[in-house]
Design a protein around this motif. Structure first.
Motif, mmCIF file in Angstrom:
data_model
loop_
_atom_site.group_PDB
_atom_site.id
_atom_site.type_symbol
_atom_site.label_atom_id
_atom_site.label_comp_id
_atom_site.label_asym_id
_atom_site.label_seq_id
_atom_site.Cartn_x
_atom_site.Cartn_y
_atom_site.Cartn_z
ATOM 1 N N SER A 32 -31.657 172.698 57.223
ATOM 2 C CA SER A 32 -30.685 173.959 57.785
ATOM 3 C C SER A 32 -29.050 173.336 57.814
ATOM 4 N N LYS A 33 -28.873 172.050 58.354
ATOM 5 C CA LYS A 33 -27.562 171.672 58.347
ATOM 6 C C LYS A 33 -27.064 171.422 57.067
ATOM 7 N N ALA A 34 -27.832 170.933 56.028
ATOM 8 C CA ALA A 34 -27.410 170.925 54.717
ATOM 9 C C ALA A 34 -26.884 171.868 53.926
ATOM 10 N N GLY A 186 -35.749 165.990 51.301
ATOM 11 C CA GLY A 186 -34.592 164.936 50.967
ATOM 12 C C GLY A 186 -34.282 164.331 52.380
ATOM 13 N N VAL A 187 -33.071 163.245 52.201
ATOM 14 C CA VAL A 187 -32.831 162.447 53.320
ATOM 15 C C VAL A 187 -31.456 162.792 53.563
ATOM 16 N N ASP A 188 -31.016 162.636 54.736
ATOM 17 C CA ASP A 188 -29.442 162.628 54.894
ATOM 18 C C ASP A 188 -28.935 161.184 54.698
ATOM 19 N N GLU A 360 -30.807 152.770 46.725
ATOM 20 C CA GLU A 360 -30.694 153.390 45.467
ATOM 21 C C GLU A 360 -31.434 154.378 44.790
ATOM 22 N N MET A 361 -32.794 154.091 45.033
ATOM 23 C CA MET A 361 -33.776 155.156 44.712
ATOM 24 C C MET A 361 -33.940 156.508 45.626
ATOM 25 N N VAL A 362 -33.564 156.430 46.926
ATOM 26 C CA VAL A 362 -33.324 157.525 47.671
ATOM 27 C C VAL A 362 -32.039 158.386 47.466
ATOM 28 N N ARG A 363 -30.762 157.746 46.902
ATOM 29 C CA ARG A 363 -29.656 158.331 46.640
ATOM 30 C C ARG A 363 -29.825 159.060 45.379
ATOM 31 N N GLU A 364 -30.473 158.428 44.494
ATOM 32 C CA GLU A 364 -30.764 159.178 43.066
ATOM 33 C C GLU A 364 -31.583 160.098 43.065
ATOM 34 N N HIS A 365 -32.594 160.214 43.802
ATOM 35 C CA HIS A 365 -33.675 161.226 43.661
ATOM 36 C C HIS A 365 -33.835 162.119 45.033
ATOM 37 N N PHE A 366 -33.425 161.670 46.300
ATOM 38 C CA PHE A 366 -33.918 162.343 47.331
ATOM 39 C C PHE A 366 -32.671 162.529 48.325
ATOM 40 N N ASP A 367 -31.540 162.733 48.045
ATOM 41 C CA ASP A 367 -30.357 162.973 48.648
ATOM 42 C C ASP A 367 -30.562 164.327 49.073
ATOM 43 N N ILE A 368 -30.638 164.829 50.640
ATOM 44 C CA ILE A 368 -30.654 165.989 51.017
ATOM 45 C C ILE A 368 -29.633 166.987 50.480
ATOM 46 N N THR A 369 -28.372 166.469 50.612
ATOM 47 C CA THR A 369 -27.340 167.519 49.808
ATOM 48 C C THR A 369 -27.956 167.985 48.516
ATOM 49 N N SER A 370 -28.029 167.148 47.602
ATOM 50 C CA SER A 370 -28.558 167.631 46.204
ATOM 51 C C SER A 370 -29.982 168.512 46.372
ATOM 52 N N GLN A 371 -30.852 168.111 47.216
ATOM 53 C CA GLN A 371 -32.038 168.771 47.500
ATOM 54 C C GLN A 371 -31.775 170.201 47.915
ATOM 55 N N LEU A 375 -32.752 174.034 46.589
ATOM 56 C CA LEU A 375 -33.325 175.101 47.548
ATOM 57 C C LEU A 375 -32.646 176.461 47.584
ATOM 58 N N GLU A 376 -31.462 176.065 47.756
ATOM 59 C CA GLU A 376 -30.395 177.388 47.682
ATOM 60 C C GLU A 376 -30.469 178.010 46.260
ATOM 61 N N ASP A 377 -30.764 177.415 45.186
ATOM 62 C CA ASP A 377 -30.748 178.140 43.937
ATOM 63 C C ASP A 377 -32.076 178.776 43.858
ATOM 64 N N TYR A 378 -32.785 178.352 44.644
ATOM 65 C CA TYR A 378 -34.346 179.168 44.537
ATOM 66 C C TYR A 378 -34.143 180.492 45.493
ATOM 67 N N TYR A 379 -33.452 180.178 46.646
ATOM 68 C CA TYR A 379 -33.165 181.389 47.488
ATOM 69 C C TYR A 379 -32.431 182.410 46.459
ATOM 70 N N ASP A 380 -31.433 182.209 45.821
ATOM 71 C CA ASP A 380 -30.981 182.980 44.923
ATOM 72 C C ASP A 380 -31.819 183.665 43.719
#
Length: 392
Positions: A32-34, A186-188, A360-371, A375-380
């Protein structure tokens, strides 16, 4: 594109939960914060004291604080009778998002009556459980597993699966592929990141509720084998749950040094993970189908450079690069788990390689901002599709 709303954001999403917000559901507040384009609010059966609430200062509508909402909730849960007027936050929202399958089933009549699109996130148990519907207990839980889940599969609703593993389980239950969006929370990575911090020799950490499928007994067995080889081991378990006392007794009887913590803040969890040499994950699949959906704590550990040792169970493999950020073993293979722990605690070159790749792996694939942007695109998409299908 959806309309502009308060705070310059696109629209308002109302999350529905039974409780806001237990420690085990910190990911809800993090997500929610993201959000950047949607304004979040919460409708919850009740609020509970927890460090998770410190993550994000949310607008929370507590049902138990209003006699009107409590009565309407009772009508909804018992008779599936929707009294939309009793819940002002619903008409004020553009989208409803229920966390956990049962809650989506409960909210469904309200969403339908209010002509609001409803998304339900399935987090694991709600998708994997295949045992006696009455065993989990609770009137609405029983109704969900006995008939509600199959009704949702046929209801042309929008759903989110937290991993490919959960999505596959949902498809096997009859949910149409086009109605199940796989999305990682994702992860902050601004919080969980590599920082100069001294590692504590032999420190192994696990974050898991004390319930059977989390596999504490297997982790303790594996660590006892490592300690028997003369390798220093300290085990810290973070969590709470119904079998905590018996697990604590077993650990203290078997291992040289054991600590149990609960209700830690996110920075406290980060700091402890950053001090650990290994993050241990022991989840296994139970006879009733219950299994680990994903294992978000594995990502938090990898993000701070702590290698993971885990069973290849459920969706765990989606969060760990085997041989690069951690080691994955067959379920219940305590000998293999012990060997992996021992190897990482004694081989500095391998440990360093895993520690470097994890962030590196977490930033590349699981950053909460990009994830969360996905989700917001899906909301749209959901809001747009819902509007196009509504009668004029």
């Amino acid at each position: 594109m959806v309309r502009s709303g308060r705070s310059g954001r696109s629209a308002r999403v109302l999350y529905y939960l039974e409780r806001y917000l237990p420690a085990s559901q910190a990911f809800v507040a993090q997500q929610s914060k993201a959000l950047s384009r949607y304004e979040p609010a919460f409708l919850a059966g009740k609020t509970v004291a927890s460090p998770s609430r410190e993550i994000f200062e949310a607008e929370v509508h507590a049902i138990n604080a209003s006699m009107k909402m409590r009565s309407a909730e009772l009508a909804l849960k018992l008779f599936r009778f929707p009294l939309v007027g009793a819940f002002p936050s619903i008409p004020q929202s553009d989208l409803l998002h229920a966390h956990f399958g049962k809650n989506g089933y409960v909210l469904w009549p309200l969403a339908d009556a209010a002509q609001k699109p409803l998304i339900t996130t399935f987090h694991g148990f709600d998708a994997t459980y295949n045992g006696d519907p009455k065993t989990p207990g609770g009137f609405n839980q029983v109704r969900f597993f006995s008939k509600g889940r199959s009704q949702m599969a046929k209801g042309n609703l929008w759903n989110v699966a937290v991993s490919d593993f959960v999505r596959d389980r949902m498809l096997s239950l009859g949910f149409p592929p086009e109605r199940v969006f796989r999305h990682y929370v994702g992860v902050d990575t601004s919080l969980f990141s590599m920082r100069p911090r001294r590692r504590r020799k032999g420190l192994v950490v696990s974050i898991a509720r004390f319930v059977e499928y989390k596999g504490h007994r297997f982790m303790i067995d594996a660590l006892s084998r490592v300690a028997a080889q003369g390798i220093p081991v300290e085990f810290v378990m973070i969590g709470d749950g119904p079998i905590r006392k018996e697990i604590e007794m077993l650990a203290r009887k078997t291992l040289p040094k054991v600590t149990i913590l609960e209700k830690l803040t996110q920075p406290e969890i980060r700091d402890l993970l950053a001090e650990a040499e290994i993050y241990l994950h022991g989840s296994v699949t139970l006879d009733n189908g219950h299994a680990e959906a994903f294992g978000l704590a594995n990502l938090e550990a990898e993000a701070v450079g702590t290698p993971v040792v885990a069973f290849q169970s459920g969706g765990v493999g989606e969060a760990v690069e085997d041989g690069k950020t951690g080691m994955l073993l067959s379920e219940r293979d305590v000998v293999g788990m012990a060997n992996a722990i021992g190897a990482l605690l004694t081989d500095s070159n391998q440990w360093t390689s895993f520690s470097r790749r994890g962030p590196e792996m977490v930033r590349e694939h699981f950053d909460i901002t990009s994830q969360t942007s996905k989700l917001e695109d899906y909301y749209d998409e959901v809001i747009s599709e819902h509007r196009n299908k509504r009668p004029v």
